[in-house]
Design a protein around this motif. Structure first.
Motif, short mmCIF file in Angstrom:
data_model
loop_
_atom_site.label_atom_id
_atom_site.label_comp_id
_atom_site.label_asym_id
_atom_site.label_seq_id
_atom_site.Cartn_x
_atom_site.Cartn_y
_atom_site.Cartn_z
N LEU A 145 -12.39 12.84 3.67
CA LEU A 145 -12.64 13.11 2.25
C LEU A 145 -11.79 14.30 1.78
N TYR A 146 -11.44 15.21 2.70
CA TYR A 146 -10.48 16.28 2.38
C TYR A 146 -9.09 15.67 2.12
N VAL A 147 -8.75 14.66 2.92
CA VAL A 147 -7.46 13.96 2.73
C VAL A 147 -7.50 13.23 1.38
N LEU A 148 -8.62 12.57 1.09
CA LEU A 148 -8.78 11.87 -0.19
C LEU A 148 -8.63 12.83 -1.36
N GLU A 149 -9.20 14.03 -1.23
CA GLU A 149 -9.09 15.02 -2.32
C GLU A 149 -7.64 15.35 -2.63
N ARG A 150 -6.81 15.44 -1.59
CA ARG A 150 -5.38 15.72 -1.79
C ARG A 150 -4.73 14.64 -2.65
N PHE A 151 -5.12 13.38 -2.40
CA PHE A 151 -4.56 12.27 -3.20
C PHE A 151 -5.11 12.25 -4.62
N ILE B 249 1.87 9.66 7.12
CA ILE B 249 0.51 10.21 6.97
C ILE B 249 0.58 11.74 6.97
N ASP B 250 1.51 12.26 6.16
CA ASP B 250 1.73 13.71 6.08
C ASP B 250 0.47 14.47 5.64
N VAL C 226 0.87 -1.20 0.00
CA VAL C 226 0.00 0.00 0.00
C VAL C 226 0.89 1.24 0.00
N ASN C 227 0.77 2.04 -1.05
CA ASN C 227 1.65 3.21 -1.20
C ASN C 227 1.13 4.45 -0.49
N HIS C 228 -0.19 4.58 -0.37
CA HIS C 228 -0.78 5.83 0.12
C HIS C 228 -1.76 5.59 1.26
N LEU C 229 -1.56 6.31 2.36
CA LEU C 229 -2.43 6.17 3.52
C LEU C 229 -3.33 7.40 3.64
N ILE C 230 -4.62 7.17 3.50
CA ILE C 230 -5.61 8.24 3.50
C ILE C 230 -6.38 8.11 4.81
N PHE C 231 -5.78 8.69 5.87
CA PHE C 231 -6.27 8.45 7.22
C PHE C 231 -7.00 9.68 7.77
#
Length: 351
Positions: free
Chosen positions: A316-322, A297-298, A270-275
């Motif tokens: 979902l704000y974190v998800l938007e960044r990804f 988890i920057d 898993v490359n990306h953690l959307i926490f």
């Protein structure tokens, strides 16, 4: 079974913006009659909360003025309708979708009470179809943004060629209790902010975006008093157990590893953690756990700093960044949030 993809994610912020340093004089005035040591402790909590700024549906003077549950809830109803309409419109525009192409609408909120729920107003405001399927998600707190993703994924998996919208609108400001001097209220006042987010998903083959390859909920046994609200005559009173971070740490291996194994992957892949940034302590706890596994988890920490914890909308704000990053095909992301129940919700993505 259809492949489900996330088409777009957008956010909408309320009108009032405030830096933590500008909130402190109001906190000091509010706590004027409290013990000096207690006051210093609360100020320290605000200063050390890792939240630089947050947004609100009402002016700060209004927040720190004694208003009834009815008055605050009426402001909540008025403002979530605006925020919900704006964020959904913005998402539809971004995806080049028309409002009447949505088959399934999920609205998510736990910080106020309205019947009919927000989705009914959005259907009217955007002239959506009369046969659109509605699902309001109301009592799942911070985890509910991911709950919405899970419900949408299940609906779309079994319905090819369909579209779903998740609209999460939260105002923890509207739940702030002036007469509650408990630590739970102090901590929540220090970390929470208001905001809205929208995710559009689809089971159409032509959709471009990361695909959902797995989703699951995890329920902690006999932990219903870990987090939530008590409904009092003054409104929604925060329940927040200080043991939340340690409880998460204790269950962490069971939450992460079996779920990933079930989908033929592992945390190494898993490359990306959307926490979800629940608060500084939860972020630090999860950062340590993931750090040992060589992950960061920057984006979660940065979201907390810029907006505070907006309950269900925050992850979902974190998800938007990804979604805005140029992520290579084949890379995986894990969405993770915790909420009342007590529960952990997980969604596995692949770009």
């Amino acid at each position: 079974m259809s492949i489900v993809k996330i088409a777009t994610v957008t956010k909408e912020l309320p009108a009032y913006e405030r830096k933590t340093e500008d909130i402190l004089p109001f906190v000091e005035f509010w706590l004027a009659n409290q013990d000096e040591r207690f006051k210093r402790k609360v100020i320290k909590i605000f200063e050390g909360a890792a939240v630089d700024k947050r947004y609100g549906i009402m002016d700060i003077e209004e927040v720190f003025t004694k208003t009834s549950f009815e008055e605050k809830n009426n402001i909540y109803i008025r403002e979530v309708k605006k925020l919900g309409t704006n964020v959904l419109s913005k998402a539809l525009e971004k995806a080049y979708w028309s409002a009447d192409s949505i088959d399934y609408i999920i609205t998510v909120s736990c910080t106020g009470i309205m019947i009919p729920s927000l989705d009914a107003y959005l259907i009217n405001a955007l002239a959506m179809r009369q046969d659109v399927v509605r699902l309001p998600v109301t009592e799942m707190g911070c985890a509910a943004g991911v709950s919405g993703l899970i419900y949408a994924a299940n609906f779309l998996k079994s319905n090819p060629g369909k579209r779903a919208a998740i609209v999460a609108v939260e105002s923890p400001t509207a739940t702030f209790q002036l007469n509650d001097f408990s630590m739970a209220n102090m901590v929540s006042a220090a970390i929470f902010g208001d905001g809205a987010s929208c995710v559009l998903l689809s089971s159409e083959e032509s959709t471009v975006g990361p695909k959902i390859i797995g989703e699951e909920m995890y329920h902690f046994k006999d932990a219903t008093r870990m987090m939530g609200f008590d409904l009092t005559n003054d409104g929604l009173k925060m329940i927040l157990d200080p043991a939340v971070p340690s409880t998460i740490a204790e269950h962490f291996p069971n939450i992460i590893h079996p779920f990933l194994k079930k989908h033929q992957t592992s945390i190494e892949k898993v490359n990306h953690l959307i926490f979800h940034p629940g608060g500084k302590k939860i972020v630090q706890t999860v950062e340590e756990l993931f750090g040992k596994l060589g992950k960061n988890i920057d984006d979660t920490r940065e979201t907390l700093r810029l907006y505070g914890n907006m309950s269900s909308a925050t992850v979902l704000y974190v998800l938007e960044r990804f979604m805005e990053k140029n992520i290579p095909a084949g890379e995986q992301g894990l969405i993770l949030s915790f909420g009342p129940g007590f529960s952990a919700q997980r969604v596995l993505l692949e770009w």
